[in-house]
Design a protein around this motif. Structure first.
Motif, PDB file in Angstrom:
ATOM      1  N   VAL A 107       0.858  -1.181   0.000  1.00  0.00           N
ATOM      2  CA  VAL A 107       0.000   0.000   0.000  1.00  0.00           C
ATOM      3  C   VAL A 107       0.895   1.233   0.000  1.00  0.00           C
ATOM      4  O   VAL A 107       1.816   1.348   0.803  1.00  0.00           O
ATOM      5  N   LYS A 108       0.616   2.137  -0.920  1.00  0.00           N
ATOM      6  CA  LYS A 108       1.424   3.341  -1.055  1.00  0.00           C
ATOM      7  C   LYS A 108       0.722   4.572  -0.493  1.00  0.00           C
ATOM      8  O   LYS A 108       1.367   5.584  -0.251  1.00  0.00           O
ATOM      9  N   HIS A 110      -3.074   6.002   1.803  1.00  0.00           N
ATOM     10  CA  HIS A 110      -4.082   5.609   2.787  1.00  0.00           C
ATOM     11  C   HIS A 110      -5.315   4.979   2.135  1.00  0.00           C
ATOM     12  O   HIS A 110      -5.943   4.096   2.729  1.00  0.00           O
ATOM     13  N   VAL A 113      -5.300   1.067   1.824  1.00  0.00           N
ATOM     14  CA  VAL A 113      -5.147   0.195   2.985  1.00  0.00           C
ATOM     15  C   VAL A 113      -6.337  -0.750   3.136  1.00  0.00           C
ATOM     16  O   VAL A 113      -6.175  -1.969   3.280  1.00  0.00           O
ATOM     17  N   LEU A 134       1.808  -7.468   4.488  1.00  0.00           N
ATOM     18  CA  LEU A 134       1.411  -6.144   4.019  1.00  0.00           C
ATOM     19  C   LEU A 134       2.581  -5.186   4.198  1.00  0.00           C
ATOM     20  O   LEU A 134       3.077  -4.992   5.312  1.00  0.00           O
ATOM     21  N   PHE A 136       3.931  -1.352   3.974  1.00  0.00           N
ATOM     22  CA  PHE A 136       3.380  -0.010   4.060  1.00  0.00           C
ATOM     23  C   PHE A 136       4.531   0.981   4.239  1.00  0.00           C
ATOM     24  O   PHE A 136       5.620   0.611   4.688  1.00  0.00           O
ATOM     25  N   TRP A 140       4.832   5.924   8.069  1.00  0.00           N
ATOM     26  CA  TRP A 140       3.627   5.765   8.886  1.00  0.00           C
ATOM     27  C   TRP A 140       3.971   5.242  10.270  1.00  0.00           C
ATOM     28  O   TRP A 140       3.286   5.544  11.245  1.00  0.00           O
ATOM     29  N   SER A 159      -5.418   4.623   9.246  1.00  0.00           N
ATOM     30  CA  SER A 159      -4.587   3.582   8.632  1.00  0.00           C
ATOM     31  C   SER A 159      -3.883   2.748   9.687  1.00  0.00           C
ATOM     32  O   SER A 159      -3.797   1.518   9.581  1.00  0.00           O
ATOM     33  N   ARG A 160      -3.382   3.393  10.726  1.00  0.00           N
ATOM     34  CA  ARG A 160      -2.719   2.643  11.800  1.00  0.00           C
ATOM     35  C   ARG A 160      -3.706   1.710  12.499  1.00  0.00           C
ATOM     36  O   ARG A 160      -3.363   0.577  12.849  1.00  0.00           O
ATOM     37  N   LEU A 163      -4.254  -1.266  10.248  1.00  0.00           N
ATOM     38  CA  LEU A 163      -3.079  -2.150  10.218  1.00  0.00           C
ATOM     39  C   LEU A 163      -3.025  -3.016  11.472  1.00  0.00           C
ATOM     40  O   LEU A 163      -2.752  -4.225  11.395  1.00  0.00           O
ATOM     41  N   LEU A 174       2.988  -7.215   9.239  1.00  0.00           N
ATOM     42  CA  LEU A 174       3.182  -5.823   8.841  1.00  0.00           C
ATOM     43  C   LEU A 174       4.670  -5.536   8.701  1.00  0.00           C
ATOM     44  O   LEU A 174       5.448  -5.780   9.622  1.00  0.00           O
TER      45      LEU A 174
END
Length: 386
Positions: A107-108, A110, A113, A134, A136, A140, A159-160, A163, A174
């Protein structure tokens, strides 16, 4: 000789009856407990896809054999390379190390995600035995809480949260990803590349699916990941008209050497992910277009081309993964105004039913898995409608 009184006889009979019924109750409870334990074990254990028998060599993969070097045998050999590989895995004692196989998403930004986590959520629900990774942006993980007066990323907290939820609920690993090109300044989405997947050298093979999409059947994808002939890189070509646009599915073998080589090329000649990978693996195998009615990946755009006699049930049951590459809508995560959505619907009524069902399912799963509503349609996106 000991004579028993009537009370003693009555007590003995009562005790015997109690013992018998207690024993029966205990054993019935034990049997029910074992069945419950077995049911729980069956529910949580991974679903292992067996190598398909020669008579059904695997339909989603066999569909590409006539046109793909990946499944073409050597001159004079009997059958295809993939067939021989499947046969070898049917021999006693040959097992698959699923800890060395992984579905990977990068994922580049938000807005990507939730799409990635939805895929992992479905892999978890369908009991895929492969691991889930994943990648990221590392910023982040490093960015601290903004102080008063400082700029704060408004989407970072969401996003956090997603995740952490993916790691806890779906056992997603992650891994922060560094910018692919060093010294690129701000870590914009373009600073990251799918080539970063080649750094995951603790895996023998990784499979990357393009999102957004809906996973309907993980078994053929698991079979592709576990049993296809080993190569550095292979990609899915969705149709003969697709040309080099094979971004729907990537199957690769991580390698430090390949990552270094790609990084060097990208530093000298910056390009998009697909341009970089296609240039580096131009002669690599490609998983050809399906010819047997089964699809590893189907595009929702196919529904706009449906003609009379379109079989809605066959389309759904023959597709392992459906990607939302719709030429008439910007994406399933957006809440498009009603009249724009009506104009975008397929003309064939059966295809329209499938189209509407898939968009509805995506919206529901987005809420169930990520807890997010559809994003509002923003001005300036009208050019995405055609």
């Amino acid at each position: 000789m000991v004579l028993l009184t009537g009370g003693q006889v009555s007590m003995a009979i009562s005790s015997a009856i109690v013992f018998v019924f207690t024993s029966a109750l205990f054993f019935s409870g034990y049997v029910l407990q074992q069945r419950s334990v077995k049911g729980i074990q069956d529910a949580i254990k991974p679903r292992l896809p067996p190598p398909p028998p020669p008579s059904t060599l695997p339909t989603p993969l066999a569909s590409s054999m006539s046109s793909s070097r990946l499944f073409r045998g050597a001159p004079g050999s009997k059958g295809h390379a993939a067939y021989q590989h499947y046969i070898s895995h049917q021999q006693p004692g040959v097992t698959v190390d699923w800890n060395r196989l992984a579905y990977v998403q990068l994922v580049k930004s938000h807005d990507e995600v939730c799409n990635a986590i939805m895929l992992f959520g479905e892999l978890h629900r369908l009991k895929s035995p492969a691991r889930r990774v994943l990648l990221f942006p590392q910023s982040w993980a490093l960015e601290k809480q903004a102080k008063k007066g400082e700029y704060a990323d408004p989407y970072l907290d969401t996003s956090r949260r997603l995740l952490r939820m993916a790691a806890r609920r779906y056992r997603v690993e992650l891994r922060p990803a560094e910018p692919f090109v060093k010294g690129s300044g701000l870590e914009l989405p373009a600073s990251y590349s799918l080539a970063s997947v080649f750094r995951l050298v603790d895996y023998e093979r990784a499979l990357v699916l393009a999102t957004p999409g809906l996973l309907l059947d993980a078994t053929p994808l698991d079979a592709l990941l576990a049993f296809s002939p080993l190569s550095s890189f292979a990609a899915l070509q969705t149709s003969p008209e697709a040309g080099d646009a094979w971004s729907d599915l990537l199957l690769l073998s991580p390698s430090t050497e390949l990552y270094s080589s790609l990084s060097e090329v990208q530093t000298k000649h910056p390009s998009s992910d697909l341009e970089l990978l296609h240039g580096a693996f131009r002669e690599s195998p490609k998983i050809g277009p399906p010819q047997s009615g089964h699809h590893l990946v189907s595009s929702i755009s196919m529904l706009h081309e449906a003609e009379a006699g379109f079989n809605a049930s066959a389309f759904l049951t023959s597709s392992a993964y459906i990607r939302f590459s719709d030429p008439k809508l910007p994406g399933p995560e957006y809440d498009v105004p009603y009249f724009d959505r009506v104009r975008a619907r397929p003309r064939n009524k059966d295809a329209d039913w499938v189209w509407t069902k898939l968009y509805g399912n995506f919206a529901q799963k987005r809420m169930d898995i990520c807890g997010l509503d559809l994003e509002p349609w923003r001005e300036g996106m009208e050019d995405g409608l055609r």
